[in-house]
Motif scaffolding. Sequence first.
Motif, PDB file in Angstrom:
ATOM      1  N   HIS A 155      34.808  -7.046   0.265  1.00  0.00           N
ATOM      2  CA  HIS A 155      35.682  -7.136  -0.903  1.00  0.00           C
ATOM      3  C   HIS A 155      35.160  -8.166  -1.895  1.00  0.00           C
ATOM      4  O   HIS A 155      35.257  -8.000  -3.092  1.00  0.00           O
ATOM      5  CB  HIS A 155      37.078  -7.629  -0.499  1.00  0.00           C
TER       6      HIS A 155
ATOM      7  N   ARG B  58      36.244 -12.557 -12.810  1.00  0.00           N
ATOM      8  CA  ARG B  58      35.258 -12.631 -11.729  1.00  0.00           C
ATOM      9  C   ARG B  58      33.986 -11.892 -12.103  1.00  0.00           C
ATOM     10  O   ARG B  58      33.960 -10.685 -12.129  1.00  0.00           O
ATOM     11  CB  ARG B  58      35.846 -12.046 -10.454  1.00  0.00           C
TER      12      ARG B  58
ATOM     13  N   ASP C 153      40.309  -2.654 -10.954  1.00  0.00           N
ATOM     14  CA  ASP C 153      39.819  -2.417  -9.588  1.00  0.00           C
ATOM     15  C   ASP C 153      40.270  -1.045  -9.117  1.00  0.00           C
ATOM     16  O   ASP C 153      41.418  -0.839  -8.742  1.00  0.00           O
ATOM     17  CB  ASP C 153      40.341  -3.507  -8.647  1.00  0.00           C
TER      18      ASP C 153
ATOM     19  N   GLU D 172      47.874 -10.988  -6.954  1.00  0.00           N
ATOM     20  CA  GLU D 172      46.933 -12.023  -7.384  1.00  0.00           C
ATOM     21  C   GLU D 172      47.451 -12.611  -8.678  1.00  0.00           C
ATOM     22  O   GLU D 172      48.119 -11.915  -9.452  1.00  0.00           O
ATOM     23  CB  GLU D 172      45.553 -11.420  -7.640  1.00  0.00           C
TER      24      GLU D 172
ATOM     25  N   PRO E  48      39.341 -14.190  -4.525  1.00  0.00           N
ATOM     26  CA  PRO E  48      39.588 -12.902  -5.178  1.00  0.00           C
ATOM     27  C   PRO E  48      39.737 -11.762  -4.180  1.00  0.00           C
ATOM     28  O   PRO E  48      39.001 -11.674  -3.207  1.00  0.00           O
ATOM     29  CB  PRO E  48      38.355 -12.690  -6.060  1.00  0.00           C
ATOM     30  N   ILE E  49      40.708 -10.900  -4.432  1.00  0.00           N
ATOM     31  CA  ILE E  49      40.949  -9.711  -3.614  1.00  0.00           C
ATOM     32  C   ILE E  49      40.490  -8.482  -4.398  1.00  0.00           C
ATOM     33  O   ILE E  49      39.980  -7.528  -3.841  1.00  0.00           O
ATOM     34  CB  ILE E  49      42.464  -9.646  -3.275  1.00  0.00           C
ATOM     35  N   HIS E  50      40.671  -8.519  -5.693  1.00  0.00           N
ATOM     36  CA  HIS E  50      40.317  -7.377  -6.537  1.00  0.00           C
ATOM     37  C   HIS E  50      39.078  -7.685  -7.343  1.00  0.00           C
ATOM     38  O   HIS E  50      38.846  -8.822  -7.720  1.00  0.00           O
ATOM     39  CB  HIS E  50      41.463  -7.058  -7.500  1.00  0.00           C
ATOM     40  N   GLN E  51      38.296  -6.652  -7.579  1.00  0.00           N
ATOM     41  CA  GLN E  51      37.214  -6.789  -8.544  1.00  0.00           C
ATOM     42  C   GLN E  51      37.041  -5.467  -9.274  1.00  0.00           C
ATOM     43  O   GLN E  51      37.377  -4.414  -8.735  1.00  0.00           O
ATOM     44  CB  GLN E  51      35.922  -7.223  -7.873  1.00  0.00           C
ATOM     45  N   ALA E  52      36.522  -5.551 -10.510  1.00  0.00           N
ATOM     46  CA  ALA E  52      36.398  -4.348 -11.330  1.00  0.00           C
ATOM     47  C   ALA E  52      35.397  -3.410 -10.679  1.00  0.00           C
ATOM     48  O   ALA E  52      34.249  -3.780 -10.438  1.00  0.00           O
ATOM     49  CB  ALA E  52      35.928  -4.733 -12.733  1.00  0.00           C
ATOM     50  N   GLN E  53      35.833  -2.176 -10.353  1.00  0.00           N
ATOM     51  CA  GLN E  53      34.931  -1.189  -9.766  1.00  0.00           C
ATOM     52  C   GLN E  53      35.562   0.192  -9.864  1.00  0.00           C
ATOM     53  O   GLN E  53      36.770   0.318  -9.969  1.00  0.00           O
ATOM     54  CB  GLN E  53      34.618  -1.530  -8.315  1.00  0.00           C
TER      55      GLN E  53
END
Lengths: 478, 478
Positions: free
Chosen positions: B12, B34, A353, A260, B61-66
């Motif tokens: 996702h 994001r 992530d 990304e 978006p493919i990634h997100q904070a988690q």
Amino acid sequence: MGTESDRADNQHHSPSKRAGSIRKRLPSSTSSPRQPQASPPKSPPVDIGVKTPNQYPPDRPIHQAQDSLFSSSSGWTNYRGFLNLSILLLVVSNGRVALENIIKYGILISPFEWLSYALHDPWRWPNFTMVVLSNIFVFVTFFFERKLESGTFSNRFAAWFYSILFTLHLGAPVVVTLHVQGNPFFAAGMMSLYVVEFLKLFSYAHVNYWCRCARIAAAENQTKSPVNLATKKDDRYTYPNNLTLSNLYYFMFAPTLCYELKFPRSPGIRKTFVIKRLCELVGLSFVVGALSQQWIVPLLKNSMQPFSDMNLGHCIERVLKLAIPNHLIWLLFFYVVFHSALNLIAEILRFADREFYRDFWNAETISYFWKTWNIPVHRWALRHIYKPMMRNKWSKLQASIAVFFVSAFFHEYLVSIPLSMFRLWAYYGMMMQVPLSILTDIMGGGRAGNIIVWLSLILVQPMAILMYVHDWYVLHYT
Amino acid sequence: MGTESDRADNQHHSPSKRAGSIRKRLPSSTSSPRQPQASPPKSPPVDIGVKTPNQYPPDRPIHQAQDSLFSSSSGWTNYRGFLNLSILLLVVSNGRVALENIIKYGILISPFEWLSYALHDPWRWPNFTMVVLSNIFVFVTFFFERKLESGTFSNRFAAWFYSILFTLHLGAPVVVTLHVQGNPFFAAGMMSLYVVEFLKLFSYAHVNYWCRCARIAAAENQTKSPVNLATKKDDRYTYPNNLTLSNLYYFMFAPTLCYELKFPRSPGIRKTFVIKRLCELVGLSFVVGALSQQWIVPLLKNSMQPFSDMNLGHCIERVLKLAIPNHLIWLLFFYVVFHSALNLIAEILRFADREFYRDFWNAETISYFWKTWNIPVHRWALRHIYKPMMRNKWSKLQASIAVFFVSAFFHEYLVSIPLSMFRLWAYYGMMMQVPLSILTDIMGGGRAGNIIVWLSLILVQPMAILMYVHDWYVLHYT
């Protein structure tokens, strides 16, 4: 203890909830003298209402109409104690096997042997050299993307170029491994790294291609929407500006396979988190090594004979015996790689992530399992195979089979080449997932689905391992 | 499968609940582009808002904070799939042991052997004769109670008389068994029946004694309360009228050890219920016999050597190996006796109180286990030992120890006499429950308490069994 006795005793006499159901069966019961609403002393046939201190009142009821808990009519559902029992029986049965193993073989674990093995001839580490050399492919990709951005080459040329580059990239370790014939474990590690690099570089090239397409589309639609305003917001993370070596190398180290332009980042590095994950990584890796050496190796050595004799009963016995340590090691391996190691890397790189796996343990269908146990690969396959195929009008089944095929190919690639044996057992194991997946989908999941998922994990792996071991034995010792 | 892929993919991008916690750690994040509230397409750096059909939008978006699910900060708690896994691993490990057993010994189960054993010399069945003769004690008790009611003998005389009668009652099977030296299993069965009869007759005499005391107290207080009105309501179930042979024999066959003048009765006999319980009784008894013959007997035969050599490692290995089939048989035995058999008798006799056990599997203290797994004995001990002692100013601890002592005595009685070996292992096993019980009470129960309860069940029984087997071996073969 006494107080509890009293309490328990009182329960006999107080109308309990459980006792309700059988009373419902009874008519307004002339036969049963004790109705719940009448629990205080009522119509005593002999008692005089005055309790003498030393005598037990003879009419105090001891029995009342009620069902046994195992009868479905009792409505009882609390069996959680049996969970503890099943875990304990698991510990006892396998503790016994472990003890038997130690009585038979003594302690076989020797970390020094591992070390001496790893440090053997340190000036000839072909796999380490290969890892260092793999950077060449990263640099070539990077400079080729710069040229593509500037318009030197067409997208059609890029397709040909990348086909050749990635063939070379995946072919080089094959040639080296087959030539060197070194330790299969180190070779498999090196080749896994090459596969990861391939997936990452593929994603990098794919995303940059999308960006170029989007740029062209934007130029065509420039009058319709004010793109340039948005572009100015954070220049570092917009298309051609992302083409820097530091951006690419951050991605190469980040715990993801999908490129990304801008990854979510965490605000800082938590030191205790890093230390915990590091301890897990070191400690559990040791446990995996110890279990393999103490439990798996003697088992495999003993399995040679029955498999070459092809005695069915013994073969099944061996598969079941291997299944337990193999599955235990798989669970530990999963935790070490997908929780400890990837979280450690992510924390150090402030990569936010952390979804490296989802709740695969609750999977009720095979397809849910494959979608959840390895999220980096699942995301990659979805983004770079499944969805592009769907956009190009392939059917869902075709796209799914393509994903399974690519996965099966890489499983076989990482097993056959290091062992220098081309047997397709790993490939068949993977392709078997397609009909199993359809089966669990038809069954509609549920607890039975979950059990099939676990059984396929517990049994297919040791079967494939024993197939390879058997063929290895036939190849090298007969 | 494809539809699920799409759904999984959507997850996702949609802000999931799980992802919340790591975002809380982040400040209002300039670093993370994001935000969950901004999940629809927002401020795209390159995208033009018009999606070209064949391209993947590069900014989607493919990634997100988690967080990872295993991180405590994720708040994830659903691990129910691991219950299925532990049950499966239990089946796989013990299925393997069963297969190994069959490969080694073949099928050892032979119901005809049991039959020929049981029918051997049918004209000399000492145990059966003893069971028939035991009716003498029932008759003696009955006629003595009639005499007591009419005032022929005093309560003091009754105490002496019953002491002698019950000593004879418990002593006769000892003399016969030690003299005949027959099959220990049949002898143990006959002696269990004598113990049950003793407990029932004791309760019968005790309750009738209370009734006599109550009658005297009632006569003294006659002016104060109108007892005779109540007495007239249902004459059959008031004190002297209950002294009939049919009343006593109903009690002797009823699935309870505590005498009451009037038992709760169910309205009818459910035929399907009777058939189900009967099938369980026959089928599971066969399974218990088969497991013993196939699994326990070879194991005990193999255990002779290590125990007499007293090799500690091997001894522990034997105890653990015996623990699994022994516990399985104990669970089956429990179900057959306390659910199938007692419910069958109760249904036929229209006895409505079916509480033969409570939820002992959830027991978090040893004392709760002993209060719940065998309700008939627990009720008897509470009513005829614990409570009378409490009323006579003994302490709770003394009363508890008395109950454990009586229980330990009968356990030993039912093991030592049939085997003609006086070793006290069963007695020690029972008396060990007192300190264990105090331990689990101090610990305050909980899951650890439940585990201790199960462990004491799983391990103490095979230890005691192996002790007897070892001593039997030393006595008969050295």
